[in-house]
Write a protein that holds these residues in place. Sequence first.
Motif, PDB file in Angstrom:
ATOM      1  N   ASP A  65       1.188  -0.851  -0.052  1.00  0.00           N
ATOM      2  CA  ASP A  65       0.148   0.280  -0.307  1.00  0.00           C
ATOM      3  C   ASP A  65       0.658   1.004   0.040  1.00  0.00           C
ATOM      4  OD1 ASP A  65       0.573   0.697   2.492  1.00  0.00           O
ATOM      5  OD2 ASP A  65      -1.377  -0.293   3.263  1.00  0.00           O
ATOM      6  N   ASP A  66       0.694   2.423   0.164  1.00  0.00           N
ATOM      7  CA  ASP A  66       0.710   3.510   0.252  1.00  0.00           C
ATOM      8  C   ASP A  66       1.523   3.903   1.292  1.00  0.00           C
ATOM      9  OD1 ASP A  66      -0.041   4.368  -2.451  1.00  0.00           O
ATOM     10  OD2 ASP A  66      -1.871   6.093  -1.447  1.00  0.00           O
ATOM     11  N   ARG A  67       1.768   3.410   2.452  1.00  0.00           N
ATOM     12  CA  ARG A  67       2.306   3.464   3.508  1.00  0.00           C
ATOM     13  C   ARG A  67       3.381   2.575   3.732  1.00  0.00           C
ATOM     14  NH1 ARG A  67      -1.346   1.701   7.668  1.00  0.00           N
ATOM     15  NH2 ARG A  67      -1.949   0.333   6.144  1.00  0.00           N
ATOM     16  N   ALA A  68       3.499   1.178   3.133  1.00  0.00           N
ATOM     17  CA  ALA A  68       4.591   0.640   2.993  1.00  0.00           C
ATOM     18  C   ALA A  68       5.615   1.363   1.158  1.00  0.00           C
ATOM     19  CB  ALA A  68       4.062  -0.718   2.384  1.00  0.00           C
ATOM     20  N   ALA A  70       5.913   4.876   0.791  1.00  0.00           N
ATOM     21  CA  ALA A  70       6.955   5.442   1.709  1.00  0.00           C
ATOM     22  C   ALA A  70       7.840   4.794   2.621  1.00  0.00           C
ATOM     23  CB  ALA A  70       5.563   6.628   2.562  1.00  0.00           C
ATOM     24  N   VAL A  71       7.534   3.512   3.238  1.00  0.00           N
ATOM     25  CA  VAL A  71       8.810   3.500   4.161  1.00  0.00           C
ATOM     26  C   VAL A  71      10.004   2.969   3.779  1.00  0.00           C
ATOM     27  CG1 VAL A  71       9.555   1.356   5.485  1.00  0.00           C
ATOM     28  CG2 VAL A  71       7.220   2.523   6.061  1.00  0.00           C
ATOM     29  N   ARG A  74      11.606   6.283   2.274  1.00  0.00           N
ATOM     30  CA  ARG A  74      12.596   6.894   2.699  1.00  0.00           C
ATOM     31  C   ARG A  74      13.765   5.770   2.834  1.00  0.00           C
ATOM     32  NH1 ARG A  74      11.382   8.588   8.986  1.00  0.00           N
ATOM     33  NH2 ARG A  74      13.557   9.504   9.467  1.00  0.00           N
ATOM     34  N   TYR A  84      16.196   6.467   7.296  1.00  0.00           N
ATOM     35  CA  TYR A  84      16.337   6.002   8.741  1.00  0.00           C
ATOM     36  C   TYR A  84      17.446   5.745   9.405  1.00  0.00           C
ATOM     37  CZ  TYR A  84      10.673   5.399   7.879  1.00  0.00           C
ATOM     38  OH  TYR A  84       9.741   5.173   6.588  1.00  0.00           O
ATOM     39  N   ALA A  93       9.012   1.776  11.482  1.00  0.00           N
ATOM     40  CA  ALA A  93       8.151   2.943  10.522  1.00  0.00           C
ATOM     41  C   ALA A  93       7.144   0.939  10.104  1.00  0.00           C
ATOM     42  CB  ALA A  93       9.316   3.132   9.892  1.00  0.00           C
ATOM     43  N   TRP A  94       8.247   0.097   9.546  1.00  0.00           N
ATOM     44  CA  TRP A  94       7.462  -1.303   8.540  1.00  0.00           C
ATOM     45  C   TRP A  94       6.496  -1.272   9.996  1.00  0.00           C
ATOM     46  CZ3 TRP A  94       7.581  -2.169   4.012  1.00  0.00           C
ATOM     47  CH2 TRP A  94       7.129  -3.330   3.749  1.00  0.00           C
ATOM     48  N   ASN A  96       4.651   0.050  11.819  1.00  0.00           N
ATOM     49  CA  ASN A  96       3.731   0.881  11.937  1.00  0.00           C
ATOM     50  C   ASN A  96       2.799   1.203  10.693  1.00  0.00           C
ATOM     51  OD1 ASN A  96       3.857   1.411  14.432  1.00  0.00           O
ATOM     52  ND2 ASN A  96       5.688   2.985  14.183  1.00  0.00           N
ATOM     53  N   ALA A  97       3.818   0.472   9.185  1.00  0.00           N
ATOM     54  CA  ALA A  97       2.987   1.140   7.968  1.00  0.00           C
ATOM     55  C   ALA A  97       1.750  -0.145   7.872  1.00  0.00           C
ATOM     56  CB  ALA A  97       3.787   0.600   6.696  1.00  0.00           C
TER      57      ALA A  97
END
Length: 97
Positions: A65-68, A70-71, A74, A84, A93-94, A96-97
């Motif tokens: 998804d978009d959150r993954a 983004a991780v 970065r 990171y 972060a992973w 939490n995504a």
Amino acid sequence: MRLIDLDEYRPGPFVLDSERLPGSRRYLSPEELTRGSLIDERTTVHALGRTLHHLLDAPSGWRGDDRAAAVVERATRADPDARYASVPDLVEAWRNA
């Protein structure tokens, strides 16, 4: 799971004294291709980010998804200071995504 590159393992950060580290360009960070660069935990973050990208990217498209995304974005930035700061930070972060 622990992954160790037995050919290039060093017990802490080091300055690259050769033209590049061995390995696939697909996974190497920019600093691993530049003599005099600092190789540290942020370099490992890049390699793990590229591995995540490889696992989630498919010919049919991105499987995350978009959150993954983004991780991964970065973690794989060209500038080590923009990644990171540590592997535990990436893991958090992973999760939490």
